[in-house]
Design a protein around this motif. Structure first.
Motif, PDB file in Angstrom:
ATOM      1  N   ALA A  40       0.882  -1.561  -0.011  1.00 60.54           N
ATOM      2  CA  ALA A  40       0.507  -0.070  -0.142  1.00 60.54           C
ATOM      3  C   ALA A  40       0.766   1.646  -0.123  1.00 60.54           C
ATOM      4  N   GLN A  41       1.976   1.084   0.620  1.00 63.69           N
ATOM      5  CA  GLN A  41       2.597   2.749   1.328  1.00 63.69           C
ATOM      6  C   GLN A  41       4.003   2.229   0.323  1.00 63.69           C
ATOM      7  N   GLY A  42       4.832   1.602   0.038  1.00 65.88           N
ATOM      8  CA  GLY A  42       5.724   1.465  -0.483  1.00 65.88           C
ATOM      9  C   GLY A  42       6.999   1.576   0.083  1.00 65.88           C
ATOM     10  N   TYR A  43       7.962   0.916   0.283  1.00 61.28           N
ATOM     11  CA  TYR A  43       8.978   0.845   1.149  1.00 61.28           C
ATOM     12  C   TYR A  43       9.722   1.857   1.745  1.00 61.28           C
ATOM     13  N   HIS A  44       9.640   2.879   1.792  1.00 60.21           N
ATOM     14  CA  HIS A  44      11.034   4.160   2.231  1.00 60.21           C
ATOM     15  C   HIS A  44       9.539   4.528   2.862  1.00 60.21           C
ATOM     16  N   ALA A  45       8.403   4.841   2.912  1.00 61.83           N
ATOM     17  CA  ALA A  45       7.171   5.571   3.632  1.00 61.83           C
ATOM     18  C   ALA A  45       6.847   4.568   4.487  1.00 61.83           C
ATOM     19  N   ALA A  46       6.623   3.225   4.810  1.00 57.47           N
ATOM     20  CA  ALA A  46       5.741   2.324   5.397  1.00 57.47           C
ATOM     21  C   ALA A  46       7.054   2.174   6.666  1.00 57.47           C
ATOM     22  N   SER A 126       9.694  -2.574  -7.264  1.00 59.90           N
ATOM     23  CA  SER A 126       9.694  -2.252  -5.823  1.00 59.90           C
ATOM     24  C   SER A 126      10.840  -0.560  -5.743  1.00 59.90           C
ATOM     25  N   ASP A 127      10.332   0.174  -4.926  1.00 59.04           N
ATOM     26  CA  ASP A 127      11.263   1.366  -4.773  1.00 59.04           C
ATOM     27  C   ASP A 127      12.358   1.839  -4.148  1.00 59.04           C
ATOM     28  N   LEU A 128      12.739   0.556  -3.856  1.00 60.65           N
ATOM     29  CA  LEU A 128      14.279   0.103  -3.036  1.00 60.65           C
ATOM     30  C   LEU A 128      15.264  -1.021  -3.917  1.00 60.65           C
ATOM     31  N   THR A 129      15.007  -0.898  -4.786  1.00 63.18           N
ATOM     32  CA  THR A 129      15.614  -1.379  -6.005  1.00 63.18           C
ATOM     33  C   THR A 129      17.255  -1.465  -5.956  1.00 63.18           C
ATOM     34  N   ASN A 130      17.570  -0.348  -5.296  1.00 57.37           N
ATOM     35  CA  ASN A 130      18.549   0.581  -5.395  1.00 57.37           C
ATOM     36  C   ASN A 130      20.036  -0.215  -3.963  1.00 57.37           C
ATOM     37  N   GLU A 131      19.262  -0.649  -3.530  1.00 52.74           N
ATOM     38  CA  GLU A 131      19.758  -1.834  -2.347  1.00 52.74           C
ATOM     39  C   GLU A 131      19.846  -2.581  -2.347  1.00 52.74           C
ATOM     40  N   ALA A 133      20.655  -5.959  -1.890  1.00 50.47           N
ATOM     41  CA  ALA A 133      20.555  -7.127  -0.988  1.00 50.47           C
ATOM     42  C   ALA A 133      18.599  -7.718  -1.933  1.00 50.47           C
ATOM     43  N   VAL A 134      18.370  -6.392  -2.768  1.00 49.23           N
ATOM     44  CA  VAL A 134      16.887  -6.579  -3.284  1.00 49.23           C
ATOM     45  C   VAL A 134      17.109  -6.975  -4.345  1.00 49.23           C
ATOM     46  N   ARG A 135      18.599  -5.895  -4.936  1.00 49.27           N
ATOM     47  CA  ARG A 135      18.551  -6.203  -6.123  1.00 49.27           C
ATOM     48  C   ARG A 135      18.951  -7.337  -6.608  1.00 49.27           C
ATOM     49  N   GLU A 136      19.897  -8.536  -5.347  1.00 50.82           N
ATOM     50  CA  GLU A 136      20.142  -9.515  -5.836  1.00 50.82           C
ATOM     51  C   GLU A 136      18.844 -10.857  -5.677  1.00 50.82           C
ATOM     52  N   ARG A 137      18.130 -10.363  -4.994  1.00 49.92           N
ATOM     53  CA  ARG A 137      17.134 -11.131  -4.886  1.00 49.92           C
ATOM     54  C   ARG A 137      15.768 -10.908  -6.477  1.00 49.92           C
TER      55      ARG A 137
END
Length: 226
Positions: A40-46, A126-131, A133-137
């Motif tokens: 609902a909010q995305g990673y950064h807003a949550a 995802s709004d966290l693809t620059n992370e 560990a997230v990019r790896e997955r």
């Protein structure tokens, strides 16, 4: 995305407040709440406060299971990346008819994006693809799905692994992008029809490669039996 009662709401409706859950059940409850908030909010807003409130627990309870927000997000990614990989593998194993294999694989992607929980957004939007560990997955789920498709192509056509992997990456990417486009178009085309359209497109391409041990002329004459 769906309008029904969620699993979390059902759980909260029947479980008295303050009841202690087994550790695995509590972890699943927290993951379910986190998924709803992240979608609902995305990673950064949550915020962890939002997730704890959604789950009906205190923040200390949440932190007992997940040291931080990123840990919680990665746990969800691991869960939902694996579910797509397994769905693609199941589709490929569901039949030996290659045209039906293509259809089953396309449908696996459509089913994944249509799921009411919206988990695909965590993986593909995802709004966290620059992370890292997230990019790896995200890269892993794309690669593992392509690997599964590659095995079938290489076995059936006799193409090299590198050639088969390029074709597999194209089929997987096509399925993922089109399934998401279909969902964002408010599903104006019925799912079965959308899957059939995509299957026809993909099959007309992949069927042009002769089966292992056959020549092009034999393939053209027996394409429908492939």
């Amino acid at each position: 995305m769906g309008g029904g009662v969620t699993a979390i709401e059902q759980t909260e409706a029947v479980r008295p407040k303050g009841t202690r859950l087994p550790r695995r059940a509590r972890r699943n409850q927290l993951l379910g709440a986190a998924q709803e908030v992240f979608v609902a909010q995305g990673y950064h807003a949550a915020a962890m406060d939002d997730i704890a409130e959604r789950a009906g627990v205190s923040k200390p309870v949440l932190y007992q299971h997940f040291p931080g927000k990123l840990d919680l997000y990665l746990a969800l990614l691991d869960q939902h990346c694996e579910s797509l990989i397994q769905a693609v593998r199941n589709a490929l194993a569901s039949t030996t008819d290659n045209k039906q294999r293509v259809r089953a694989t396309m449908d696996a992607y459509f089913a994944y994006v249509e799921d009411d929980g919206g988990a695909f957004r965590l993986v593909f939007e995802s709004d966290l693809t620059n992370e890292p560990a997230v990019r790896e997955r995200v890269d892993k789920v794309t690669n593992d799905c392509a690997e599964a498709i590659c095995e079938v192509i290489a076995e059936d056509t006799g193409l090299s692994r590198d050639e088969s992997m390029l074709l597999a990456s194209g089929l997987g990417g096509l399925a993922q992008v089109v399934a998401r486009a279909w969902l964002h178009s408010d599903r104006t085309v019925p799912r079965d029809q959308a899957v059939q359209l995509l299957t026809s497109l993909a099959w007309r391409g992949i069927a042009g490669f002769p089966l292992h041990g056959s020549d092009a002329g034999q393939q053209q004459g027996g394409e429908q039996q492939r």
